[in-house]
Design a protein around this motif. Structure first.
Motif, PDB file in Angstrom:
ATOM      1  N   ALA A  57     -22.904  18.585 -46.976  1.00  0.00           N
ATOM      2  CA  ALA A  57     -23.281  19.414 -45.830  1.00  0.00           C
ATOM      3  C   ALA A  57     -24.536  18.900 -45.138  1.00  0.00           C
ATOM      4  O   ALA A  57     -24.797  19.248 -43.980  1.00  0.00           O
ATOM      5  CB  ALA A  57     -23.488  20.867 -46.267  1.00  0.00           C
ATOM      6  N   PRO A  60     -24.648  13.454 -41.817  1.00  0.00           N
ATOM      7  CA  PRO A  60     -24.385  13.590 -40.378  1.00  0.00           C
ATOM      8  C   PRO A  60     -22.915  13.861 -40.087  1.00  0.00           C
ATOM      9  O   PRO A  60     -22.027  13.282 -40.708  1.00  0.00           O
ATOM     10  CB  PRO A  60     -24.832  12.240 -39.811  1.00  0.00           C
ATOM     11  CG  PRO A  60     -24.813  11.299 -40.970  1.00  0.00           C
ATOM     12  CD  PRO A  60     -25.150  12.104 -42.178  1.00  0.00           C
ATOM     13  N   ARG A  61     -22.677  14.733 -39.117  1.00  0.00           N
ATOM     14  CA  ARG A  61     -21.307  15.011 -38.688  1.00  0.00           C
ATOM     15  C   ARG A  61     -20.777  13.896 -37.787  1.00  0.00           C
ATOM     16  O   ARG A  61     -19.578  13.636 -37.764  1.00  0.00           O
ATOM     17  CB  ARG A  61     -21.250  16.331 -37.911  1.00  0.00           C
ATOM     18  CG  ARG A  61     -21.445  17.580 -38.745  1.00  0.00           C
ATOM     19  CD  ARG A  61     -21.344  18.813 -37.863  1.00  0.00           C
ATOM     20  NE  ARG A  61     -21.484  20.049 -38.621  1.00  0.00           N
ATOM     21  CZ  ARG A  61     -20.480  20.669 -39.232  1.00  0.00           C
ATOM     22  NH1 ARG A  61     -19.262  20.152 -39.167  1.00  0.00           N
ATOM     23  NH2 ARG A  61     -20.673  21.782 -39.903  1.00  0.00           N
ATOM     24  N   THR A  62     -21.672  13.267 -37.042  1.00  0.00           N
ATOM     25  CA  THR A  62     -21.269  12.272 -36.054  1.00  0.00           C
ATOM     26  C   THR A  62     -21.720  10.892 -36.493  1.00  0.00           C
ATOM     27  O   THR A  62     -22.896  10.688 -36.819  1.00  0.00           O
ATOM     28  CB  THR A  62     -21.874  12.598 -34.675  1.00  0.00           C
ATOM     29  OG1 THR A  62     -21.493  13.920 -34.290  1.00  0.00           O
ATOM     30  CG2 THR A  62     -21.387  11.615 -33.630  1.00  0.00           C
ATOM     31  N   GLU A  71     -16.457  11.969 -34.850  1.00  0.00           N
ATOM     32  CA  GLU A  71     -16.776  13.083 -35.735  1.00  0.00           C
ATOM     33  C   GLU A  71     -16.176  12.811 -37.113  1.00  0.00           C
ATOM     34  O   GLU A  71     -14.989  12.472 -37.219  1.00  0.00           O
ATOM     35  CB  GLU A  71     -16.234  14.395 -35.175  1.00  0.00           C
ATOM     36  CG  GLU A  71     -16.877  14.816 -33.858  1.00  0.00           C
ATOM     37  CD  GLU A  71     -18.371  15.023 -33.993  1.00  0.00           C
ATOM     38  OE1 GLU A  71     -18.771  15.809 -34.871  1.00  0.00           O
ATOM     39  OE2 GLU A  71     -19.126  14.392 -33.235  1.00  0.00           O
ATOM     40  N   GLU A  73     -15.170  13.915 -41.046  1.00  0.00           N
ATOM     41  CA  GLU A  73     -14.918  14.980 -42.006  1.00  0.00           C
ATOM     42  C   GLU A  73     -15.706  14.657 -43.261  1.00  0.00           C
ATOM     43  O   GLU A  73     -15.560  13.563 -43.831  1.00  0.00           O
ATOM     44  CB  GLU A  73     -13.431  15.089 -42.322  1.00  0.00           C
ATOM     45  CG  GLU A  73     -13.107  16.244 -43.258  1.00  0.00           C
ATOM     46  CD  GLU A  73     -11.617  16.462 -43.439  1.00  0.00           C
ATOM     47  OE1 GLU A  73     -11.254  17.367 -44.220  1.00  0.00           O
ATOM     48  OE2 GLU A  73     -10.827  15.742 -42.803  1.00  0.00           O
ATOM     49  N   ARG A  74     -16.548  15.574 -43.710  1.00  0.00           N
ATOM     50  CA  ARG A  74     -17.448  15.316 -44.831  1.00  0.00           C
ATOM     51  C   ARG A  74     -16.866  15.862 -46.133  1.00  0.00           C
ATOM     52  O   ARG A  74     -16.329  16.966 -46.164  1.00  0.00           O
ATOM     53  CB  ARG A  74     -18.817  15.931 -44.555  1.00  0.00           C
ATOM     54  CG  ARG A  74     -19.499  15.339 -43.316  1.00  0.00           C
ATOM     55  CD  ARG A  74     -20.761  16.080 -42.939  1.00  0.00           C
ATOM     56  NE  ARG A  74     -20.493  17.467 -42.577  1.00  0.00           N
ATOM     57  CZ  ARG A  74     -21.441  18.335 -42.202  1.00  0.00           C
ATOM     58  NH1 ARG A  74     -22.703  17.958 -42.151  1.00  0.00           N
ATOM     59  NH2 ARG A  74     -21.124  19.580 -41.895  1.00  0.00           N
TER      60      ARG A  74
END
Length: 275
Positions: A57, A60-62, A71, A73-74
């Motif tokens: 969480a 980075p998302r990007t 983008e 997915e983590r």
């Protein structure tokens, strides 16, 4: 087939991470900064990215390359099993951060990631390896020999950069590359280093770790050995941190391939004559 040796205890790793106090993680920050530079050198646009790492969480998302952003997915790397639960679907970019250093079956996991990549998709991974914490390893070895006359497993084994490219090839990746970033971190004392490792959730992750609590006598002997070998004139001690980076591509017919033996049009003999 015989079972692979269990070097790391994934349940223990997840427990160590869960017990941490909230705070910064300078190793993660170093790796994320370096990831930005490395992805930025790729002039390619990606559309489906997966990012695997601890504390997913906070990642980075990007992700940004030289051709744009995507983008990601983590996915949490350490959840109590050797392989994290990965989502379905093919990707054209998979990034793994600070996970492979504690995986028992690295070739098997890399092969699993390759199967998730679309043809000509990219895997990029960073993990703690090389000569990381060699000072601490040697200090505990000297202390164990002094106190008990033998050695115990207290620091995890590390993959060397010279072996990393071969792991990619074994897993079926094309165009594998590997390199290492070396950092020297200084601490006020060996005890400060040990406290930082615990705060980062990096306490002994080995399945074959000693089951008894480490005694104050052993810790003191290890700290004295550490300071004797690796202290600077100001009294602070050095700790080596090496981050191994690897990258490989899922095979595709468009990729450059080595020439077949005997297919060269100019001989080495003619080149040497020109010199």
């Amino acid at each position: 087939m015989s079972a692979l040796p269990q070097i790391f205890d994934p349940t223990r790793i997840a427990r160590n991470l869960a017990r941490r106090r909230d705070g910064g993680n300078f190793v993660r920050d170093l790796v994320i900064d370096d990831l930005g530079d490395r992805l930025g050198a790729h002039m390619r646009a990606f559309s489906d990215a997966l990012l695997i790492g601890p504390d997913a969480a906070t990642l980075p998302r990007t992700l940004v390359t030289g051709a744009g952003s995507v983008e990601a997915e983590r996915v949490e790397a350490f959840s109590g099993s050797d392989f994290p639960a990965l989502p379905e679907g093919d990707r054209d970019l998979i990034v793994s951060l600070l996970h492979l250093q504690a995986v028992n079956d690295v070739p098997g996991h890399l092969a699993r990631l390759r199967r998730m990549l679309k043809p000509d998709g990219l895997l990029m991974a960073a993990f703690v390896g090389g000569e990381s914490l060699t000072e601490l390893r040697e200090a505990f070895l000297a202390a164990d020999m002094q106190i008990s006359g033998g050695a115990s497993a207290r620091v995890a084994p590390m993959t060397q950069v010279r072996d990393a490219g071969a792991l990619l090839q074994r897993a079926g990746f094309a165009l594998p590359v590997a390199d290492v970033e070396t950092h020297i971190v200084r601490y006020a004392s060996p005890f400060a280093l040990m406290a930082d490792l615990k705060a980062l959730g990096a306490a002994n992750p080995l399945a074959d770790r000693p089951r008894r609590f480490t005694t104050r006598t052993l810790l003191t002997a290890a700290a004295e050995a550490y300071a004797a070998r690796d202290a600077d004139p100001d009294g602070r001690v050095r700790a080596t941190l090496e981050i191994v980076w690897i990258a490989g591509w899922a095979p595709h017919e468009s990729q450059q391939k080595p020439l077949r033996p005997g297919s060269a049009t100019v001989s080495m003999k003619d080149i040497l004559k020109k010199g």
